[in-house]
Design a protein around this motif. Structure first.
Motif, PDB file in Angstrom:
ATOM      1  N   ILE A   1       0.857  -1.179   0.000  1.00 36.00           N
ATOM      2  CA  ILE A   1       0.000   0.000   0.000  1.00 36.00           C
ATOM      3  C   ILE A   1       0.899   1.236   0.000  1.00 36.00           C
ATOM      4  CG2 ILE A   1      -1.804   1.259   1.239  1.00 36.00           C
ATOM      5  CD1 ILE A   1      -2.732  -1.438   0.223  1.00 36.00           C
ATOM      6  N   LEU A   2       0.563   2.203  -0.847  1.00 34.64           N
ATOM      7  CA  LEU A   2       1.377   3.416  -0.902  1.00 34.64           C
ATOM      8  C   LEU A   2       1.100   4.301   0.311  1.00 34.64           C
ATOM      9  CD1 LEU A   2       3.384   4.830  -3.001  1.00 34.64           C
ATOM     10  CD2 LEU A   2       1.466   6.391  -3.377  1.00 34.64           C
ATOM     11  N   ASN A   3       2.144   4.655   1.005  1.00 34.62           N
ATOM     12  CA  ASN A   3       2.058   5.603   2.116  1.00 34.62           C
ATOM     13  C   ASN A   3       2.426   6.985   1.582  1.00 34.62           C
ATOM     14  OD1 ASN A   3       2.187   7.047   4.503  1.00 34.62           O
ATOM     15  ND2 ASN A   3       4.174   6.205   5.111  1.00 34.62           N
ATOM     16  N   ASP A   4       1.425   7.848   1.447  1.00 33.42           N
ATOM     17  CA  ASP A   4       1.693   9.188   0.917  1.00 33.42           C
ATOM     18  C   ASP A   4       1.704  10.249   2.007  1.00 33.42           C
ATOM     19  OD1 ASP A   4      -0.973   9.213   1.461  1.00 33.42           O
ATOM     20  OD2 ASP A   4      -1.638   9.639  -0.592  1.00 33.42           O
ATOM     21  N   ALA A   5       1.877   9.824   3.260  1.00 36.72           N
ATOM     22  CA  ALA A   5       2.021  10.781   4.359  1.00 36.72           C
ATOM     23  C   ALA A   5       3.370  11.487   4.250  1.00 36.72           C
ATOM     24  CB  ALA A   5       1.917  10.046   5.698  1.00 36.72           C
ATOM     25  N   PRO A   6       3.523  12.646   4.884  1.00 34.97           N
ATOM     26  CA  PRO A   6       4.817  13.343   4.838  1.00 34.97           C
ATOM     27  C   PRO A   6       5.961  12.426   5.269  1.00 34.97           C
ATOM     28  CG  PRO A   6       3.148  14.762   5.792  1.00 34.97           C
ATOM     29  CD  PRO A   6       2.495  13.417   5.630  1.00 34.97           C
ATOM     30  N   TYR A   7       7.044  12.438   4.486  1.00 38.73           N
ATOM     31  CA  TYR A   7       8.172  11.545   4.739  1.00 38.73           C
ATOM     32  C   TYR A   7       9.456  12.300   4.392  1.00 38.73           C
ATOM     33  CZ  TYR A   7      10.364   6.927   5.249  1.00 38.73           C
ATOM     34  OH  TYR A   7      11.096   5.845   5.683  1.00 38.73           O
ATOM     35  N   GLU A   8      10.068  12.851   5.415  1.00 38.05           N
ATOM     36  CA  GLU A   8      11.244  13.700   5.225  1.00 38.05           C
ATOM     37  C   GLU A   8      12.523  12.944   5.587  1.00 38.05           C
ATOM     38  OE1 GLU A   8      12.956  18.132   6.559  1.00 38.05           O
ATOM     39  OE2 GLU A   8      11.039  17.373   7.361  1.00 38.05           O
ATOM     40  N   VAL A   9      13.555  13.169   4.797  1.00 39.93           N
ATOM     41  CA  VAL A   9      14.837  12.499   5.035  1.00 39.93           C
ATOM     42  C   VAL A   9      15.964  13.524   5.108  1.00 39.93           C
ATOM     43  CG1 VAL A   9      14.049  10.424   3.814  1.00 39.93           C
ATOM     44  CG2 VAL A   9      15.399  12.151   2.586  1.00 39.93           C
ATOM     45  N   GLU A  10      17.087  13.063   5.635  1.00 48.31           N
ATOM     46  CA  GLU A  10      18.303  13.872   5.698  1.00 48.31           C
ATOM     47  C   GLU A  10      19.501  12.946   5.498  1.00 48.31           C
ATOM     48  OE1 GLU A  10      20.521  16.189   5.201  1.00 48.31           O
ATOM     49  OE2 GLU A  10      19.217  17.625   6.249  1.00 48.31           O
ATOM     50  N   LEU A  11      20.621  13.513   5.111  1.00 49.54           N
ATOM     51  CA  LEU A  11      21.851  12.727   5.021  1.00 49.54           C
ATOM     52  C   LEU A  11      22.359  12.413   6.419  1.00 49.54           C
ATOM     53  CD1 LEU A  11      23.838  14.589   2.207  1.00 49.54           C
ATOM     54  CD2 LEU A  11      22.478  12.502   1.986  1.00 49.54           C
ATOM     55  N   TYR A  12      22.860  11.208   6.603  1.00 51.28           N
ATOM     56  CA  TYR A  12      23.487  10.821   7.866  1.00 51.28           C
ATOM     57  C   TYR A  12      24.995  10.785   7.628  1.00 51.28           C
ATOM     58  CZ  TYR A  12      24.647   8.136  12.046  1.00 51.28           C
ATOM     59  OH  TYR A  12      25.179   7.706  13.244  1.00 51.28           O
ATOM     60  N   LYS A  13      25.719  11.662   8.294  1.00 46.06           N
ATOM     61  CA  LYS A  13      27.138  11.834   8.010  1.00 46.06           C
ATOM     62  C   LYS A  13      28.060  11.433   9.160  1.00 46.06           C
ATOM     63  CE  LYS A  13      26.341  15.748   4.879  1.00 46.06           C
ATOM     64  NZ  LYS A  13      26.663  17.183   4.600  1.00 46.06           N
ATOM     65  N   VAL A  23      21.484   1.418  12.979  1.00 43.91           N
ATOM     66  CA  VAL A  23      20.958   1.693  14.321  1.00 43.91           C
ATOM     67  C   VAL A  23      21.215   3.143  14.722  1.00 43.91           C
ATOM     68  CG1 VAL A  23      21.199   1.130  16.768  1.00 43.91           C
ATOM     69  CG2 VAL A  23      21.159  -0.709  15.059  1.00 43.91           C
ATOM     70  N   THR A  24      22.473   3.583  14.599  1.00 46.40           N
ATOM     71  CA  THR A  24      22.801   4.950  15.008  1.00 46.40           C
ATOM     72  C   THR A  24      22.129   5.974  14.100  1.00 46.40           C
ATOM     73  OG1 THR A  24      24.880   4.876  13.734  1.00 46.40           O
ATOM     74  CG2 THR A  24      24.997   4.285  16.067  1.00 46.40           C
ATOM     75  N   GLY A  25      22.006   5.653  12.822  1.00 44.24           N
ATOM     76  CA  GLY A  25      21.308   6.548  11.906  1.00 44.24           C
ATOM     77  C   GLY A  25      19.828   6.671  12.236  1.00 44.24           C
ATOM     78  N   SER A  26      19.217   5.569  12.659  1.00 36.29           N
ATOM     79  CA  SER A  26      17.804   5.592  13.045  1.00 36.29           C
ATOM     80  C   SER A  26      17.588   6.446  14.289  1.00 36.29           C
ATOM     81  CB  SER A  26      17.305   4.167  13.284  1.00 36.29           C
ATOM     82  OG  SER A  26      17.356   3.415  12.095  1.00 36.29           O
ATOM     83  N   ILE A  27      18.526   6.364  15.233  1.00 38.06           N
ATOM     84  CA  ILE A  27      18.443   7.203  16.434  1.00 38.06           C
ATOM     85  C   ILE A  27      18.584   8.670  16.055  1.00 38.06           C
ATOM     86  CG2 ILE A  27      19.557   7.766  18.623  1.00 38.06           C
ATOM     87  CD1 ILE A  27      20.374   4.779  18.774  1.00 38.06           C
ATOM     88  N   PHE A  28      19.526   8.971  15.175  1.00 35.21           N
ATOM     89  CA  PHE A  28      19.718  10.350  14.691  1.00 35.21           C
ATOM     90  C   PHE A  28      18.436  10.865  14.043  1.00 35.21           C
ATOM     91  CE2 PHE A  28      20.553  13.090  11.031  1.00 35.21           C
ATOM     92  CZ  PHE A  28      21.274  14.130  11.602  1.00 35.21           C
ATOM     93  N   ALA A  29      17.815  10.038  13.187  1.00 33.00           N
ATOM     94  CA  ALA A  29      16.590  10.458  12.502  1.00 33.00           C
ATOM     95  C   ALA A  29      15.482  10.758  13.508  1.00 33.00           C
ATOM     96  CB  ALA A  29      16.146   9.375  11.522  1.00 33.00           C
ATOM     97  N   GLU A  30      15.313   9.881  14.485  1.00 32.76           N
ATOM     98  CA  GLU A  30      14.268  10.092  15.490  1.00 32.76           C
ATOM     99  C   GLU A  30      14.526  11.354  16.300  1.00 32.76           C
ATOM    100  OE1 GLU A  30      12.096   7.265  18.700  1.00 32.76           O
ATOM    101  OE2 GLU A  30      14.219   7.638  19.068  1.00 32.76           O
ATOM    102  N   GLU A  31      15.772  11.563  16.707  1.00 32.99           N
ATOM    103  CA  GLU A  31      16.099  12.728  17.529  1.00 32.99           C
ATOM    104  C   GLU A  31      15.905  14.050  16.786  1.00 32.99           C
ATOM    105  OE1 GLU A  31      19.493  10.723  20.470  1.00 32.99           O
ATOM    106  OE2 GLU A  31      20.111  11.916  18.739  1.00 32.99           O
ATOM    107  N   ASN A  32      15.971  13.996  15.459  1.00 34.14           N
ATOM    108  CA  ASN A  32      15.884  15.225  14.675  1.00 34.14           C
ATOM    109  C   ASN A  32      14.601  15.347  13.862  1.00 34.14           C
ATOM    110  OD1 ASN A  32      18.714  16.704  14.867  1.00 34.14           O
ATOM    111  ND2 ASN A  32      19.134  14.501  14.808  1.00 34.14           N
ATOM    112  N   GLY A  33      13.645  14.464  14.115  1.00 36.62           N
ATOM    113  CA  GLY A  33      12.337  14.594  13.495  1.00 36.62           C
ATOM    114  C   GLY A  33      12.258  14.178  12.041  1.00 36.62           C
ATOM    115  N   PHE A  34      13.184  13.317  11.588  1.00 36.41           N
ATOM    116  CA  PHE A  34      13.143  12.807  10.221  1.00 36.41           C
ATOM    117  C   PHE A  34      12.539  11.408  10.210  1.00 36.41           C
ATOM    118  CE2 PHE A  34      16.975  15.606  10.254  1.00 36.41           C
ATOM    119  CZ  PHE A  34      16.464  16.607   9.438  1.00 36.41           C
TER     120      PHE A  34
END
Length: 279
Positions: A122-134, A155-166
């Motif tokens: 199923i296509l999820n068309d909800a807002p989906y924002e990404v960022e580079l993990y460096k 794992v660490t990238g997922s934590i970064f995304a959660e902490e920054n709202g991505f």
């Protein structure tokens, strides 16, 4: 319930000397069960066997496609999931013993199952924002293409995304090219060209990636390119989307100041679902 090396149990006995925990000396497959079959089972099976060979694991003679299908079905039955969509994880671990040099190159496995809401994608068309993990980079090599138990950058990238709202992050390789997302492969659409990073960039040898490449190569209106993607290309793209076995296709709606459409993603999702049904 767990299928632990062929035995169904609610209390699997893992040794504290487990090499998967000690060294990440394990490979796994995440599979989607539609309610009557495992989607793209043959591709998953052969990827698992190839990964075991690359890691120099001894593959038991009884590890056939039929054997694992039967064992996974036993698990689904025990979990009362036969006929219902489900997520399966099959993990193969080298036997305990030794330090970096194994004393025993044999293996054991275990499998888990959990319910999914939908049989097909199923296509999820909800807002989906990404960022580079460096903070860390993927190696552009063969080991990075495998689904091993060593996934610390994810794992660490997922934590970064959660902490920054991505909702997700994109991973760079040591060549500073965009290799993949935290949980799947990346595709970029610009005009009539669809690009995805090559395996030589260190991206996962994804099963849905393989299916979409086969689909896109048959389309007259689009050209497929397996070539490196620079971070600068992201803001020039018309669409970006992520692929994996459980979600199928996840459109990215925003990267920094750039917003994206999902027209191609919608079209490809329909074709992917058709392939699941026919396969």
């Amino acid at each position: 319930m767990v299928n632990f090396n062929g035995t169904l149990t609610e209390n699997p006995q893992f040794s504290p000397n487990n090499r998967g925990m000690f060294y990440g000396d394990a490979v796994f497959e995440t599979l989607r069960y539609t309610g009557d079959k495992i989607a793209f089972w043959e591709d998953h099976y052969f990827r698992l066997m190839a990964s075991m060979r690359i890691l120099r694991m001894q593959i038991p003679m009884h590890f056939t496609p039929e054997y694992f299908q039967d064992e996974l079905l036993k698990l689904l039955e025990a979990c009362d999931l036969v006929g219902s969509p489900a997520r399966l994880r099959l993990t193969v671990i080298r036997n305990e013993g030794g330090t970096y040099l194994p004393e025993d190159k044999g293996v054991f496995y275990y499998a888990l199952a959990s319910k999914l809401d939908n049989a097909f994608y199923i296509l999820n068309d909800a807002p989906y924002e990404v960022e580079l993990y460096k903070d860390h980079y993927l190696n552009a090599d063969l080991l990075s293409t495998l689904k091993t138990a060593n996934k610390l950058i994810n794992v660490t990238g997922s934590i970064f995304a959660e902490e920054n709202g991505f909702q997700n992050c994109l991973l760079l390789n040591t060549n500073k090219s965009v290799a993949e997302a935290l949980n799947g492969n990346l595709f970029l659409v610009k005009g009539k060209t669809i690009k995805t990073p090559p395996l030589s960039d260190g991206c996962l040898r994804g099963i849905v990636r393989k299916q979409l490449i086969e689909i896109i190569e048959k389309l007259e209106n689009y050209t497929l390119e397996e070539s490196p993607i620079s971070p600068f290309e992201l803001q020039k793209a018309d669409e970006l989307f992520i692929t994996n076995t459980i979600t199928g296709i996840q459109p990215i709606t925003k990267y920094r100041k750039k917003s994206y459409t999902n027209t191609v993603a919608k079209d490809l999702l329909g074709k992917l679902n058709a392939k699941v049904r026919l396969g």
